[in-house]
Design an enzyme around this catalytic site. Structure first.
Site, PDB file in Angstrom:
ATOM      1  N   LYS A  13       0.843  -0.983   0.129  1.00  0.00           N
ATOM      2  CA  LYS A  13      -0.053   0.036  -0.037  1.00  0.00           C
ATOM      3  C   LYS A  13       0.963   1.157   0.074  1.00  0.00           C
ATOM      4  CE  LYS A  13      -0.787  -0.330   4.740  1.00  0.00           C
ATOM      5  NZ  LYS A  13      -0.015   0.749   5.476  1.00  0.00           N
ATOM      6  N   ARG A  88      -7.801   2.521  10.641  1.00  0.00           N
ATOM      7  CA  ARG A  88      -7.350   1.017  10.701  1.00  0.00           C
ATOM      8  C   ARG A  88      -8.440   0.147  11.622  1.00  0.00           C
ATOM      9  NH1 ARG A  88      -1.674   1.595   9.354  1.00  0.00           N
ATOM     10  NH2 ARG A  88      -0.826  -0.495   9.311  1.00  0.00           N
ATOM     11  N   ARG A 127      12.076  -6.956   2.893  1.00  0.00           N
ATOM     12  CA  ARG A 127      11.836  -5.301   2.781  1.00  0.00           C
ATOM     13  C   ARG A 127      12.765  -4.441   3.502  1.00  0.00           C
ATOM     14  NH1 ARG A 127       5.798  -3.105   3.387  1.00  0.00           N
ATOM     15  NH2 ARG A 127       6.130  -3.280   5.715  1.00  0.00           N
ATOM     16  N   ARG A 160      13.004  -2.502   9.151  1.00  0.00           N
ATOM     17  CA  ARG A 160      12.083  -2.064  10.230  1.00  0.00           C
ATOM     18  C   ARG A 160      11.874  -3.048  11.285  1.00  0.00           C
ATOM     19  NH1 ARG A 160       6.773   0.230   6.924  1.00  0.00           N
ATOM     20  NH2 ARG A 160       5.986  -0.713   8.826  1.00  0.00           N
ATOM     21  N   ARG A 171       1.081  -8.492  13.566  1.00  0.00           N
ATOM     22  CA  ARG A 171       0.643  -7.368  12.624  1.00  0.00           C
ATOM     23  C   ARG A 171      -0.495  -8.019  11.741  1.00  0.00           C
ATOM     24  NH1 ARG A 171       5.073  -4.620   9.561  1.00  0.00           N
ATOM     25  NH2 ARG A 171       3.426  -3.250   8.862  1.00  0.00           N
TER      26      ARG A 171
HETATM   27  P1  AMP Z   1       2.342   1.257   8.520  1.00  0.00           P
HETATM   28  O1  AMP Z   1       3.626   1.724   7.933  1.00  0.00           O
HETATM   29  O2  AMP Z   1       0.838   1.953   8.013  1.00  0.00           O
HETATM   30  O3  AMP Z   1       2.444  -0.538   8.269  1.00  0.00           O
HETATM   31  O4  AMP Z   1       2.071   1.479   9.956  1.00  0.00           O
HETATM   32  C1  AMP Z   1       3.173   1.134  10.793  1.00  0.00           C
HETATM   33  C2  AMP Z   1       2.782   0.986  12.414  1.00  0.00           C
HETATM   34  O5  AMP Z   1       2.376   2.179  12.811  1.00  0.00           O
HETATM   35  C3  AMP Z   1       1.501   0.135  12.445  1.00  0.00           C
HETATM   36  O6  AMP Z   1       1.883  -1.410  12.656  1.00  0.00           O
HETATM   37  C4  AMP Z   1       0.942   0.821  13.913  1.00  0.00           C
HETATM   38  O7  AMP Z   1       1.658   0.230  14.995  1.00  0.00           O
HETATM   39  C5  AMP Z   1       1.173   2.018  13.552  1.00  0.00           C
HETATM   40  N1  AMP Z   1      -0.021   2.710  12.954  1.00  0.00           N
HETATM   41  C6  AMP Z   1       0.001   3.353  11.657  1.00  0.00           C
HETATM   42  N2  AMP Z   1      -1.318   3.935  11.192  1.00  0.00           N
HETATM   43  C7  AMP Z   1      -2.099   3.577  12.202  1.00  0.00           C
HETATM   44  C8  AMP Z   1      -3.258   3.763  12.732  1.00  0.00           C
HETATM   45  N3  AMP Z   1      -4.542   4.365  11.904  1.00  0.00           N
HETATM   46  N4  AMP Z   1      -3.872   3.384  13.854  1.00  0.00           N
HETATM   47  C9  AMP Z   1      -3.193   2.668  14.854  1.00  0.00           C
HETATM   48  N5  AMP Z   1      -1.876   2.597  14.403  1.00  0.00           N
HETATM   49  C10 AMP Z   1      -1.206   2.821  13.386  1.00  0.00           C
END
Ligand code: AMP
Length: 217
Positions: A13, A88, A127, A160, A171
């Site tokens: 995404k 989310r 990644r 990461r 996750r």
């Molecule tokens: P992402 O890069 O979108 O995969 O986000 C990485 C991490 O940030 C996630 O696994 C969550 O711990 C946190 N995170 C990002 N967006 C949200 C959200 N909308 N709600 C809660 N936690 C978030």
């Protein structure tokens, strides 16, 4: 235009969001990127978010909703925006609807990128991300020209913490339990477009293009 893109971790995404925001000149709002910057800078927000992120859990709704409120305010006058990684949870989606309603705005489409768990584990373990500019690479599918170094800015690439396999499994579980119900929420609002996330970046991007073009008709 206001778009939402969501999908399990590793669905691509982030990569697709960058392409869409470039093609349509939209502001790209990624809660994951905002939270990672805050962690890197050691701000209060970063300190709060870090343990949740490192464990593969969601940062509490009120924190993320606060962030998104500020971002949307900054982005409202532009050519539209793309929300990547937000909402989310159902409470986040409801808060978003309230924020947009109060500005007489609404979501135009929700892209759900579909990928199986097996494929996700394969993708995420390879990644790598640039420490400085956040550009993303994959050891097998999209390697940088020089191993371990960013093509854009020459800085080091790293894995990461939340891309390590045990965290990825958490996750995925969090995604299936808390985020996937959003599909029904947006299906009910007649906004959901499911996109097959298997294949190359270009193939997935073409599928997204088709959805966005059909929306414009
Ligand atoms: P992402 O890069 O979108 O995969 O986000 C990485 C991490 O940030 C996630 O696994 C969550 O711990 C946190 N995170 C990002 N967006 C949200 C959200 N909308 N709600 C809660 N936690 C978030």
């Amino acid at each position: 235009m206001i778009l939402i893109i969501f999908g399990p971790p590793g669905a691509g995404k982030g990569t697709q969001a960058i392409l869409i925001s470039e093609n349509y000149n939209m502001i790209h709002i990624s809660t994951g990127n905002i939270l990672r910057s805050a962690v890197k800078e050691g701000t209060g927000l970063g300190e709060l978010a870090k343990s949740y992120m490192d464990n593969g859990e969601l940062v509490p709704d009120d924190v993320v909703i606060g962030i998104i409120k500020d971002e949307i305010k900054k982005s409202i006058s532009g050519n539209g925006f793309l929300l990547d990684g937000f909402p989310r949870t159902i409470p986040q989606a409801e808060a978003l609807d309230r924020m947009l309603n109060s500005e007489q705005l609404k979501v135009n489409d929700v892209l759900s990128i579909e990928v199986t768990d097996e494929e996700i584990i394969k993708r995420i373990s390879g990644r790598r991300v640039c420490e400085k500019c956040g550009a993303m690479y994959h050891n097998s599918f999209d390697p940088s020209r020089e191993k371990g170094m960013c093509d854009n800015c020459g800085e080091n690439l790293y894995q990461r913490d939340d891309d390590k396999e045990d965290v990825v499994r958490t996750r995925l579980q969090v995604y299936r339990e808390q985020t996937e119900p959003l599909k029904q929420y947006y299906e009910n609002a007649d906004l959901l477009s499911e996109v097959d996330g298997l294949g190359t970046i270009e193939e997935v991007s073409d599928r997204i293009e088709k959805v966005l073009k059909s929306m414009a008709k």
